[in-house]
Write a protein that holds these residues in place. Sequence first.
Motif, PDB file in Angstrom:
ATOM      1  N   ALA A   4       0.844  -1.202   0.000  1.00  0.00           N
ATOM      2  CA  ALA A   4       0.000   0.000   0.000  1.00  0.00           C
ATOM      3  C   ALA A   4       0.876   1.248   0.000  1.00  0.00           C
ATOM      4  O   ALA A   4       1.767   1.396   0.824  1.00  0.00           O
ATOM      5  N   LYS A   5       0.584   2.164  -0.941  1.00  0.00           N
ATOM      6  CA  LYS A   5       1.323   3.414  -0.987  1.00  0.00           C
ATOM      7  C   LYS A   5       0.705   4.453  -0.066  1.00  0.00           C
ATOM      8  O   LYS A   5       1.384   5.352   0.400  1.00  0.00           O
ATOM      9  N   VAL A   6      -0.599   4.330   0.192  1.00  0.00           N
ATOM     10  CA  VAL A   6      -1.301   5.238   1.099  1.00  0.00           C
ATOM     11  C   VAL A   6      -1.904   4.406   2.213  1.00  0.00           C
ATOM     12  O   VAL A   6      -2.567   3.405   1.955  1.00  0.00           O
ATOM     13  N   LYS A   7      -1.662   4.805   3.463  1.00  0.00           N
ATOM     14  CA  LYS A   7      -2.165   4.055   4.614  1.00  0.00           C
ATOM     15  C   LYS A   7      -2.983   4.963   5.520  1.00  0.00           C
ATOM     16  O   LYS A   7      -2.908   6.188   5.424  1.00  0.00           O
ATOM     17  N   LYS A   8      -3.752   4.351   6.409  1.00  0.00           N
ATOM     18  CA  LYS A   8      -4.552   5.093   7.382  1.00  0.00           C
ATOM     19  C   LYS A   8      -3.631   5.952   8.250  1.00  0.00           C
ATOM     20  O   LYS A   8      -2.591   5.495   8.705  1.00  0.00           O
ATOM     21  N   ASP A  10      -2.053   8.682   7.176  1.00  0.00           N
ATOM     22  CA  ASP A  10      -1.159   9.483   6.332  1.00  0.00           C
ATOM     23  C   ASP A  10      -1.759  10.856   6.056  1.00  0.00           C
ATOM     24  O   ASP A  10      -2.971  11.001   5.960  1.00  0.00           O
ATOM     25  N   ARG A  28      -9.803   6.133   6.308  1.00  0.00           N
ATOM     26  CA  ARG A  28     -10.020   4.725   5.951  1.00  0.00           C
ATOM     27  C   ARG A  28      -9.434   4.450   4.583  1.00  0.00           C
ATOM     28  O   ARG A  28      -9.435   5.332   3.723  1.00  0.00           O
ATOM     29  N   VAL A  29      -8.954   3.237   4.379  1.00  0.00           N
ATOM     30  CA  VAL A  29      -8.472   2.798   3.074  1.00  0.00           C
ATOM     31  C   VAL A  29      -9.336   1.626   2.638  1.00  0.00           C
ATOM     32  O   VAL A  29      -9.564   0.698   3.409  1.00  0.00           O
ATOM     33  N   PRO A  31      -8.995  -0.947  -0.013  1.00  0.00           N
ATOM     34  CA  PRO A  31      -8.105  -1.469  -1.062  1.00  0.00           C
ATOM     35  C   PRO A  31      -8.832  -2.209  -2.170  1.00  0.00           C
ATOM     36  O   PRO A  31      -8.413  -2.160  -3.329  1.00  0.00           O
ATOM     37  N   VAL A  36      -9.943   5.869  -0.965  1.00  0.00           N
ATOM     38  CA  VAL A  36      -9.600   6.289   0.386  1.00  0.00           C
ATOM     39  C   VAL A  36     -10.622   7.306   0.871  1.00  0.00           C
ATOM     40  O   VAL A  36     -11.228   8.018   0.065  1.00  0.00           O
ATOM     41  N   ARG A  95       8.407   2.871   3.016  1.00  0.00           N
ATOM     42  CA  ARG A  95       8.025   3.822   1.966  1.00  0.00           C
ATOM     43  C   ARG A  95       8.950   5.026   2.039  1.00  0.00           C
ATOM     44  O   ARG A  95       9.290   5.483   3.129  1.00  0.00           O
ATOM     45  N   ASP A 105       7.756   5.824   6.552  1.00  0.00           N
ATOM     46  CA  ASP A 105       7.467   4.911   7.665  1.00  0.00           C
ATOM     47  C   ASP A 105       8.551   5.049   8.726  1.00  0.00           C
ATOM     48  O   ASP A 105       9.729   5.180   8.415  1.00  0.00           O
TER      49      ASP A 105
END
Length: 106
Positions: A4-8, A10, A28-29, A31, A36, A95, A105
């Motif tokens: 995942a490039k975008v996470k909760k 971010d 929220r993500v 997937p 998002v 990341r 991260d």
Amino acid sequence: MMAAKVKKGDQVVVIAGKDKGKKGEVLRVLPQDSRVVVQGVNVLTKHSKPSMTSQGGLVKQEGAIHVSNVALIDPKTSNATRVGFKTLEDGRKVRIARRSGEQIDR
């Protein structure tokens, strides 16, 4: 599954659509839908009926937007950046921000 490039949690900026330029936190993500939910972005008004627990009326809530319409905010420069991946010496995959090379991260 792809990383995942975008996470909760971010911080992201919207780069396309009616909310272009707005910044917010990913709540929220989704997937499976590649979407998002971002705080304060794509705010929808929902009509809710009164029930035993809630009063009812108009409820404002965020709708999902496609992940391609958001970009991660670079921790160093606070600008939009693309995301890359790097494997550290201890074997962890983290990341990194493409613009500055900064690690996202912790």
